[in-house]
Design an enzyme around this catalytic site. Sequence first.
Site, short mmCIF file in Angstrom:
data_model
loop_
_atom_site.label_atom_id
_atom_site.label_comp_id
_atom_site.label_asym_id
_atom_site.label_seq_id
_atom_site.Cartn_x
_atom_site.Cartn_y
_atom_site.Cartn_z
N SER A 102 0.87 -1.18 0.00
CA SER A 102 0.00 0.00 0.00
C SER A 102 0.90 1.23 0.00
O SER A 102 1.27 1.74 1.05
CB SER A 102 -0.90 0.01 1.23
OG SER A 102 -1.65 -1.18 1.29
N LYS A 178 -6.37 2.24 -3.38
CA LYS A 178 -6.17 1.49 -2.12
C LYS A 178 -6.21 2.43 -0.92
O LYS A 178 -6.85 2.13 0.11
CB LYS A 178 -4.81 0.76 -2.18
CG LYS A 178 -4.32 0.21 -0.87
CD LYS A 178 -5.21 -0.89 -0.33
CE LYS A 178 -4.74 -1.30 1.07
NZ LYS A 178 -5.65 -2.24 1.71
N LYS A 247 -0.57 5.04 8.08
CA LYS A 247 0.11 5.43 6.83
C LYS A 247 -0.90 5.54 5.69
O LYS A 247 -0.88 6.49 4.91
CB LYS A 247 1.16 4.37 6.50
CG LYS A 247 1.75 4.48 5.10
CD LYS A 247 2.26 3.13 4.59
CE LYS A 247 1.15 2.12 4.44
NZ LYS A 247 1.51 0.86 3.82
P1 NAD Z 1 4.72 -6.85 7.64
O1 NAD Z 1 5.42 -5.83 8.46
O2 NAD Z 1 4.06 -8.00 8.31
O3 NAD Z 1 5.73 -7.44 6.54
C1 NAD Z 1 6.70 -6.67 5.87
C2 NAD Z 1 7.86 -7.57 5.47
O4 NAD Z 1 8.80 -6.80 4.72
C3 NAD Z 1 8.63 -8.14 6.68
O5 NAD Z 1 8.85 -9.52 6.50
C4 NAD Z 1 9.96 -7.35 6.66
O6 NAD Z 1 11.05 -8.07 7.21
C5 NAD Z 1 10.11 -7.11 5.18
N1 NAD Z 1 10.99 -5.98 4.84
C6 NAD Z 1 11.05 -4.75 5.41
N2 NAD Z 1 11.96 -3.99 4.79
C7 NAD Z 1 12.49 -4.73 3.79
C8 NAD Z 1 13.45 -4.49 2.78
N3 NAD Z 1 14.08 -3.31 2.65
N4 NAD Z 1 13.75 -5.49 1.92
C9 NAD Z 1 13.14 -6.69 2.03
N5 NAD Z 1 12.21 -6.99 2.96
C10 NAD Z 1 11.88 -6.01 3.83
O7 NAD Z 1 3.66 -6.02 6.76
P2 NAD Z 1 2.29 -6.56 6.10
O8 NAD Z 1 1.19 -6.47 7.10
O9 NAD Z 1 2.57 -7.83 5.36
O10 NAD Z 1 2.03 -5.36 5.07
C11 NAD Z 1 2.79 -5.23 3.86
C12 NAD Z 1 2.08 -4.19 2.98
O11 NAD Z 1 0.75 -4.62 2.71
C13 NAD Z 1 1.95 -2.81 3.64
O12 NAD Z 1 2.11 -1.81 2.67
C14 NAD Z 1 0.53 -2.83 4.20
O13 NAD Z 1 0.00 -1.53 4.35
C15 NAD Z 1 -0.18 -3.65 3.13
N6 NAD Z 1 -1.39 -4.37 3.56
C16 NAD Z 1 -1.44 -5.02 4.77
C17 NAD Z 1 -2.61 -5.70 5.13
C18 NAD Z 1 -2.73 -6.43 6.44
O14 NAD Z 1 -3.86 -6.79 6.83
N7 NAD Z 1 -1.64 -6.68 7.15
C19 NAD Z 1 -3.68 -5.77 4.23
C20 NAD Z 1 -3.57 -5.13 2.98
C21 NAD Z 1 -2.42 -4.44 2.65
#
Ligand code: NAD
Length: 295
Positions: A102, A178, A247
Site C-alpha cells: 500500500s 487502495k 500510513k
Molecule cells: P509486515 O510488516 O508484516 O511485513 C513486511 C515484510 O517486509 C517483513 O517480512 C519485513 O522483514 C520485510 N521488509 C522490510 N523492509 C524490507 C526491505 N528493505 N527489503 C526486504 N524486505 C523487507 O507487513 P504486512 O502487514 O505484510 O504489510 C505489507 C504491505 O501490505 C503494507 O504496505 C501494508 O500496508 C499492506 N497491507 C497489509 C494488510 C494487512 O492486513 N496486514 C492488508 C492489505 C495491505
Amino acid sequence: MNERIIRVGFIGLGTMGDPMSSNIAASGEFDLALFDVDHDRARELAGRVGASAVERVADLADREVIVMMLPTSAIVREALLDGDGAPRIPARPGTVFVDMSSSDPTETVETGEALHRAGYALVDAPVSGARERAVDGTLSIMLGADDAAAAERAIPVIETMSSRIFRTGRLGTGHAMKALNNFVAAAAFTAASEALAAGADFGLDPDVMVEVFNASTGQSFVTTHVLPAHVVGEQYASGFALPLFTKDVRIAQRVQQAAGREAPVCDAVTRVMGEALDALGNVDHTRAFEFWRDR
Ligand code: NAD
C-alpha cells in the site's frame, strides 16, 4: 503472443507477503525466489513452499517478474533503487516490477520513472482483504499501469493470488484507490469505535450492539470481521498494524490535498489515528479502540 513468464521473485514476506507468495508457489506454474531482510524468514518460507531463498536483493537479477509486498513506499524505493536512483537489481531489460504494497501513488510514479529509465516497468497492484483473504486467494487487487504489455506479463502471476483484479488506470491509480478504500475502512473503524464507547456508557451491551450493526445499515467489513473477535472479543489480533493503517489514511489525505479538495472527514480520521499511533506505537490497529475509549 506474450512469452510465458517462468522466473518470479518476491520481496517482503510478512503478514501478507507470506501467504501471497505461498499461493504463487502453490500454483506450480513458476520458479519462485524469495527475499526478505529477515533472511531466516525467507529460508523458512522457501523450505515450506518449495521455493528458493536469496541472500541479497540483487540475486533476483534473473527474475522476469518481481513482486514487492513491503511496508511503505520509502522502503520499496530503498529496496529497488540506490541513492542515485539507479536500480539495485541488475535485471534483464523488460523485467516487470509489481508493487503490491500500500504505497503512496506520487512516490510510485517517481519510482516507476526511475525504473523506466533503466529499461524496466513498474505496475502497482495493491490488495485489500487482510491476511485471511491473502491465504484464501480472494484478495481485491487494484491494478494500475502505464505499460499495458507489462501489466499483461504480470497478470498470470497476480492471478495466482486472486482472480478479483480491478483495472484502475495509469500507474499509481491502484495505490490511490487502495488509500481511499482504507480511508473509508478507517472511517468505519473510528466511527464504530466511538459508537461502541458511547453505547457502553449508555448501558448498551457491546455484543448486542455488534449484532444490531450487522443486521442494520451500520454494517461494514469492520462490524462483521473486525469488531466481533478483535474489539468486543478483545483478541486485538486482526493482523493489520496501526502504523500501516495510519500510513494509509495519511496517503489518502495527500491524495485529497493533491486534488485540491477539502476533506474534513479524512482530516478527522487521520488526526485520531495519528493520536492513537503516537500513544500506542506498533500494535494491532484494533488496540486504538481501547485508547479512544479510555482517554
Ligand atoms: P509486515 O510488516 O508484516 O511485513 C513486511 C515484510 O517486509 C517483513 O517480512 C519485513 O522483514 C520485510 N521488509 C522490510 N523492509 C524490507 C526491505 N528493505 N527489503 C526486504 N524486505 C523487507 O507487513 P504486512 O502487514 O505484510 O504489510 C505489507 C504491505 O501490505 C503494507 O504496505 C501494508 O500496508 C499492506 N497491507 C497489509 C494488510 C494487512 O492486513 N496486514 C492488508 C492489505 C495491505
